[in-house]
Design an enzyme around this catalytic site. Structure first.
Site, mmCIF file in Angstrom:
data_model
loop_
_atom_site.group_PDB
_atom_site.id
_atom_site.type_symbol
_atom_site.label_atom_id
_atom_site.label_comp_id
_atom_site.label_asym_id
_atom_site.label_seq_id
_atom_site.Cartn_x
_atom_site.Cartn_y
_atom_site.Cartn_z
ATOM 1 N N HIS A 1 -4.729 2.954 -1.270
ATOM 2 C CA HIS A 1 -4.335 2.438 0.045
ATOM 3 C C HIS A 1 -2.816 2.492 0.195
ATOM 4 O O HIS A 1 -2.295 2.979 1.211
ATOM 5 C CB HIS A 1 -4.858 1.006 0.189
ATOM 6 C CG HIS A 1 -4.321 0.259 1.366
ATOM 7 N ND1 HIS A 1 -5.068 0.004 2.501
ATOM 8 C CD2 HIS A 1 -3.107 -0.318 1.601
ATOM 9 C CE1 HIS A 1 -4.343 -0.670 3.367
ATOM 10 N NE2 HIS A 1 -3.147 -0.888 2.830
ATOM 11 N N GLU A 2 -2.092 2.007 -0.806
ATOM 12 C CA GLU A 2 -0.634 1.971 -0.726
ATOM 13 C C GLU A 2 -0.030 3.371 -0.747
ATOM 14 O O GLU A 2 0.929 3.662 -0.026
ATOM 15 C CB GLU A 2 -0.053 1.137 -1.868
ATOM 16 C CG GLU A 2 -0.410 -0.339 -1.816
ATOM 17 C CD GLU A 2 0.014 -1.012 -0.521
ATOM 18 O OE1 GLU A 2 1.044 -0.599 0.057
ATOM 19 O OE2 GLU A 2 -0.680 -1.937 -0.069
ATOM 20 N N HIS B 1 0.019 5.049 2.611
ATOM 21 C CA HIS B 1 1.135 4.659 3.471
ATOM 22 C C HIS B 1 2.325 5.596 3.240
ATOM 23 O O HIS B 1 3.008 5.998 4.190
ATOM 24 C CB HIS B 1 1.579 3.225 3.169
ATOM 25 C CG HIS B 1 0.682 2.169 3.737
ATOM 26 N ND1 HIS B 1 0.225 2.201 5.039
ATOM 27 C CD2 HIS B 1 0.187 1.020 3.195
ATOM 28 C CE1 HIS B 1 -0.513 1.121 5.268
ATOM 29 N NE2 HIS B 1 -0.563 0.405 4.170
ATOM 30 N N GLU C 1 -2.981 -0.178 8.874
ATOM 31 C CA GLU C 1 -3.741 -0.739 7.754
ATOM 32 C C GLU C 1 -5.167 -0.186 7.734
ATOM 33 O O GLU C 1 -5.703 0.138 6.667
ATOM 34 C CB GLU C 1 -3.768 -2.264 7.829
ATOM 35 C CG GLU C 1 -2.412 -2.925 7.601
ATOM 36 C CD GLU C 1 -1.807 -2.548 6.260
ATOM 37 O OE1 GLU C 1 -2.558 -2.361 5.279
ATOM 38 O OE2 GLU C 1 -0.566 -2.428 6.187
#
Length: 304
Positions: A140-141, A144, A215
């Site tokens: 997930h990070e 980004h 997100e």
């Protein structure tokens, strides 16, 4: 930078629109300050200096505020191993890796681009999650970073920061130095405070609208990269539940960085609070992950 993270055209369009609108607001804000304060050089120099500091040193500022420290593969072999595997799968440069010795279970990515990015996890997160769950959070990070929305949210946050600083400066100047000023000066400072407050409100709404979508985009990209949406859903459920039990005073120190966190550092909120949150609700994120699991033909998106 091209990576194997699934591109998100809606995210790209939203980032471009948000930056365009914030750019217009920023130009109007600087123009208003120049007219009100009658000092073009001072306003421009301060604005450029603060923007430069926010852009070039955002990673250092975030790490310092969150008590994060860069770690080597020898210090954190398991953490580096997960990130190495994910970066190889995603075909992207490996960011620097940091650990924050905080019990608050969370993670964040920051930095102006992929070559100057940092992914930081707290010891509280490492202690609570399984390897598969931690892998989901880190995917997930990393998404980004790959989608470049880390840099966009950093720059976008700058306008709100500078507007907030101006509001505070004007307020305290009036509070502690009002007696020595004439009526015209007081009117100017009140006008500056009003313009700054309006700019802060606009940037606040725009940033949160972008942040909530990014997100969801990161959840999707991370889940598609690992092929394990249920692991990410499990991590979300664990982290959200544990954060809700952390004392409010311990959360306040981290709330300034909510827009960067995997999940916000706040307890259960009201409907109004959720509208202005930097993240979608837990229920919304779990529903989206369940849909991804169905799309992949695997088990449900909820915790195993």
């Amino acid at each position: 930078m091209r990576s194997r993270f699934e591109p998100d055209r809606q995210l790209t369009a939203r980032m471009a629109l948000t930056m365009f609108l914030l750019g217009l607001v920023y130009v109007a804000f600087i123009a208003a300050l120049i007219v009100l304060l009658k000092s073009t050089v001072l306003v421009v120099v301060i604005a450029v200096a603060l923007l430069g500091a926010q852009y070039w040193y955002s990673d250092r500022i975030a790490l310092y505020a969150m008590h994060g420290r860069l770690v080597t593969p020898e210090e954190e072999p398991a953490l580096h191993g997960i990130i190495d595997r994910l970066c190889a799968t995603a075909d992207m440069p490996k960011p620097r890796v940091a650990v924050s010795h905080m019990d608050l279970p969370n993670a964040f990515a920051t930095g102006r681009n992929a070559d100057h990015a940092v992914v930081c996890v707290t010891t509280g997160l490492q202690r609570r999650l399984t390897v598969e769950e931690l892998e989901g959070v880190l995917a997930h990070e990393l998404s980004h970073v790959a989608h470049r929305d880390v840099a966009v949210i950093t720059i976008a946050s700058f306008l709100g920061v500078i507007a907030g600083l101006v509001v505070r400066f004007a307020f305290y100047s009036q509070l502690f130095g009002g007696r020595g000023r004439d009526q015209n000066t007081a009117v100017v400072f009140m006008a500056v405070m009003g313009v700054s407050a309006l700019v802060y409100a606009i940037s606040f709404v725009l940033i949160r609208a972008l942040s909530r979508y990014r997100e969801l985009a990161a959840d999707r990209a991370g889940a598609m990269l690992t092929g394990k949406p249920s692991a990410l859903a499990s991590a979300l459920t664990k982290v959200s539940g544990d954060i809700a039990r952390i004392p409010t005073e311990d959360l306040r120190t981290a709330q300034a960085f909510n827009a960067f966190f995997f999940t916000p550092a706040r307890g259960p909120g009201t409907v109004v609070a959720n509208l202005f949150s930097t993240h979608p609700t837990l229920e919304r994120r779990l529903e989206a992950l369940a849909a991804i699991a169905a799309e992949l033909g695997g088990p449900g998106g909820g915790p195993p």
